[in-house]
Write a protein that holds these residues in place. Sequence first.
Motif, PDB file in Angstrom:
ATOM      1  N   SER A  13       0.835  -1.188   0.000  1.00 30.11           N
ATOM      2  CA  SER A  13       0.000   0.000   0.000  1.00 30.11           C
ATOM      3  C   SER A  13       0.872   1.241   0.000  1.00 30.11           C
ATOM      4  CB  SER A  13      -0.960   0.007   1.181  1.00 30.11           C
ATOM      5  OG  SER A  13      -0.258  -0.028   2.388  1.00 30.11           O
ATOM      6  N   VAL A  14       0.346   2.298  -0.622  1.00 30.56           N
ATOM      7  CA  VAL A  14       1.025   3.579  -0.696  1.00 30.56           C
ATOM      8  C   VAL A  14      -0.004   4.674  -0.447  1.00 30.56           C
ATOM      9  CG1 VAL A  14       2.817   2.795  -2.296  1.00 30.56           C
ATOM     10  CG2 VAL A  14       0.702   3.734  -3.181  1.00 30.56           C
ATOM     11  N   ILE A  15       0.496   5.887  -0.253  1.00 26.57           N
ATOM     12  CA  ILE A  15      -0.394   7.033  -0.055  1.00 26.57           C
ATOM     13  C   ILE A  15      -0.534   7.773  -1.370  1.00 26.57           C
ATOM     14  CG2 ILE A  15      -0.704   9.224   1.165  1.00 26.57           C
ATOM     15  CD1 ILE A  15      -0.978   6.766   2.960  1.00 26.57           C
ATOM     16  N   ILE A  40     -14.741  11.787  -2.272  1.00 26.76           N
ATOM     17  CA  ILE A  40     -13.560  12.278  -1.562  1.00 26.76           C
ATOM     18  C   ILE A  40     -13.190  13.621  -2.178  1.00 26.76           C
ATOM     19  CG2 ILE A  40     -11.178  11.801  -0.918  1.00 26.76           C
ATOM     20  CD1 ILE A  40     -11.682   8.859  -1.666  1.00 26.76           C
ATOM     21  N   PRO A  41     -13.045  14.673  -1.362  1.00 27.20           N
ATOM     22  CA  PRO A  41     -12.682  15.989  -1.899  1.00 27.20           C
ATOM     23  C   PRO A  41     -11.239  16.038  -2.415  1.00 27.20           C
ATOM     24  CG  PRO A  41     -13.235  16.126   0.454  1.00 27.20           C
ATOM     25  CD  PRO A  41     -13.302  14.696   0.067  1.00 27.20           C
ATOM     26  N   VAL A  42     -10.990  16.972  -3.332  1.00 28.30           N
ATOM     27  CA  VAL A  42      -9.649  17.184  -3.872  1.00 28.30           C
ATOM     28  C   VAL A  42      -8.672  17.454  -2.731  1.00 28.30           C
ATOM     29  CG1 VAL A  42      -9.906  19.677  -4.256  1.00 28.30           C
ATOM     30  CG2 VAL A  42      -8.383  18.341  -5.736  1.00 28.30           C
ATOM     31  N   ASP A  43      -7.417  17.061  -2.915  1.00 29.29           N
ATOM     32  CA  ASP A  43      -6.321  17.229  -1.948  1.00 29.29           C
ATOM     33  C   ASP A  43      -6.451  16.351  -0.711  1.00 29.29           C
ATOM     34  OD1 ASP A  43      -4.976  19.047  -3.567  1.00 29.29           O
ATOM     35  OD2 ASP A  43      -6.024  20.757  -2.699  1.00 29.29           O
ATOM     36  N   THR A  44      -7.295  15.324  -0.746  1.00 31.50           N
ATOM     37  CA  THR A  44      -7.427  14.375   0.361  1.00 31.50           C
ATOM     38  C   THR A  44      -6.449  13.223   0.145  1.00 31.50           C
ATOM     39  OG1 THR A  44      -9.766  14.894   0.635  1.00 31.50           O
ATOM     40  CG2 THR A  44      -9.000  12.811   1.571  1.00 31.50           C
ATOM     41  N   GLU A  45      -5.752  12.823   1.206  1.00 30.18           N
ATOM     42  CA  GLU A  45      -4.865  11.658   1.126  1.00 30.18           C
ATOM     43  C   GLU A  45      -5.675  10.382   1.280  1.00 30.18           C
ATOM     44  OE1 GLU A  45      -1.680  11.911   3.958  1.00 30.18           O
ATOM     45  OE2 GLU A  45      -0.520  13.194   2.640  1.00 30.18           O
ATOM     46  N   VAL A  46      -5.305   9.365   0.503  1.00 29.24           N
ATOM     47  CA  VAL A  46      -5.930   8.047   0.603  1.00 29.24           C
ATOM     48  C   VAL A  46      -4.834   6.991   0.634  1.00 29.24           C
ATOM     49  CG1 VAL A  46      -8.073   8.696  -0.568  1.00 29.24           C
ATOM     50  CG2 VAL A  46      -6.166   7.850  -1.930  1.00 29.24           C
ATOM     51  N   MET A  47      -5.119   5.874   1.278  1.00 27.40           N
ATOM     52  CA  MET A  47      -4.209   4.735   1.240  1.00 27.40           C
ATOM     53  C   MET A  47      -4.635   3.873   0.050  1.00 27.40           C
ATOM     54  SD  MET A  47      -3.174   1.760   4.014  1.00 27.40           S
ATOM     55  CE  MET A  47      -3.905   2.712   5.286  1.00 27.40           C
ATOM     56  N   ILE A  48      -3.671   3.527  -0.778  1.00 28.73           N
ATOM     57  CA  ILE A  48      -3.937   2.754  -1.990  1.00 28.73           C
ATOM     58  C   ILE A  48      -3.395   1.350  -1.826  1.00 28.73           C
ATOM     59  CG2 ILE A  48      -3.438   2.548  -4.452  1.00 28.73           C
ATOM     60  CD1 ILE A  48      -2.987   5.604  -4.424  1.00 28.73           C
ATOM     61  N   GLU A  49      -4.223   0.385  -2.135  1.00 25.59           N
ATOM     62  CA  GLU A  49      -3.798  -1.020  -2.143  1.00 25.59           C
ATOM     63  C   GLU A  49      -3.395  -1.328  -3.586  1.00 25.59           C
ATOM     64  OE1 GLU A  49      -6.139  -5.022  -1.568  1.00 25.59           O
ATOM     65  OE2 GLU A  49      -6.093  -3.836   0.279  1.00 25.59           O
ATOM     66  N   GLU A  50      -2.099  -1.380  -3.851  1.00 31.65           N
ATOM     67  CA  GLU A  50      -1.614  -1.486  -5.220  1.00 31.65           C
ATOM     68  C   GLU A  50      -1.694  -2.881  -5.825  1.00 31.65           C
ATOM     69  OE1 GLU A  50       2.264   0.502  -5.405  1.00 31.65           O
ATOM     70  OE2 GLU A  50       1.165   1.894  -6.681  1.00 31.65           O
ATOM     71  N   ASP A  51      -1.923  -3.902  -5.043  1.00 32.64           N
ATOM     72  CA  ASP A  51      -1.934  -5.237  -5.618  1.00 32.64           C
ATOM     73  C   ASP A  51      -3.299  -5.642  -6.172  1.00 32.64           C
ATOM     74  OD1 ASP A  51      -3.128  -5.524  -3.161  1.00 32.64           O
ATOM     75  OD2 ASP A  51      -2.036  -7.338  -2.612  1.00 32.64           O
ATOM     76  N   PHE A  57      -8.533   1.404 -11.995  1.00 31.82           N
ATOM     77  CA  PHE A  57      -8.981   1.764 -10.648  1.00 31.82           C
ATOM     78  C   PHE A  57      -7.964   1.361  -9.595  1.00 31.82           C
ATOM     79  CE2 PHE A  57     -12.852   1.730 -13.036  1.00 31.82           C
ATOM     80  CZ  PHE A  57     -13.684   2.661 -12.416  1.00 31.82           C
ATOM     81  N   TYR A  58      -7.921   2.137  -8.512  1.00 26.52           N
ATOM     82  CA  TYR A  58      -7.200   1.776  -7.294  1.00 26.52           C
ATOM     83  C   TYR A  58      -8.233   1.398  -6.236  1.00 26.52           C
ATOM     84  CZ  TYR A  58      -2.803   4.168  -8.641  1.00 26.52           C
ATOM     85  OH  TYR A  58      -1.647   4.566  -9.246  1.00 26.52           O
ATOM     86  N   LYS A  59      -7.893   0.433  -5.401  1.00 26.97           N
ATOM     87  CA  LYS A  59      -8.684   0.200  -4.190  1.00 26.97           C
ATOM     88  C   LYS A  59      -8.127   1.163  -3.157  1.00 26.97           C
ATOM     89  CE  LYS A  59     -10.680  -3.047  -1.056  1.00 26.97           C
ATOM     90  NZ  LYS A  59     -10.888  -4.438  -0.724  1.00 26.97           N
ATOM     91  N   VAL A  60      -9.014   1.970  -2.556  1.00 22.24           N
ATOM     92  CA  VAL A  60      -8.561   3.002  -1.629  1.00 22.24           C
ATOM     93  C   VAL A  60      -9.242   2.879  -0.271  1.00 22.24           C
ATOM     94  CG1 VAL A  60      -8.055   4.620  -3.503  1.00 22.24           C
ATOM     95  CG2 VAL A  60     -10.274   4.719  -2.363  1.00 22.24           C
TER      96      VAL A  60
END
Length: 77
Positions: A13-15, A40-51, A57-60
């Motif tokens: 996972s990454v941000i 989710i509003p612009v400039d919001t951080e999300v954790m991304i599950e890259e696998d 699409f990203y799972k966030v």
Amino acid sequence: MESKEMTATRKESVIGLVSNCANLRVRKEPDDKAEVLGTIPVDTEVMIEEDEPSSEFYKVFTASGLEGFCMKQFITV
């Protein structure tokens, strides 16, 4: 209980940061026709599950507990 966050941190996972979209839709499935779970509003951080196996699409995961799929073109890693 932090099972969602714990599951996400065990996998790759990454941000990421929501960009180029005022309110990014979070969908139930990695499909642009899938049910919208929230935004989710612009400039919001999300954790991304890259696998996750999707080219578009990203799972966030958000800090508020929202979990779903967002289009990659609107998230800067």
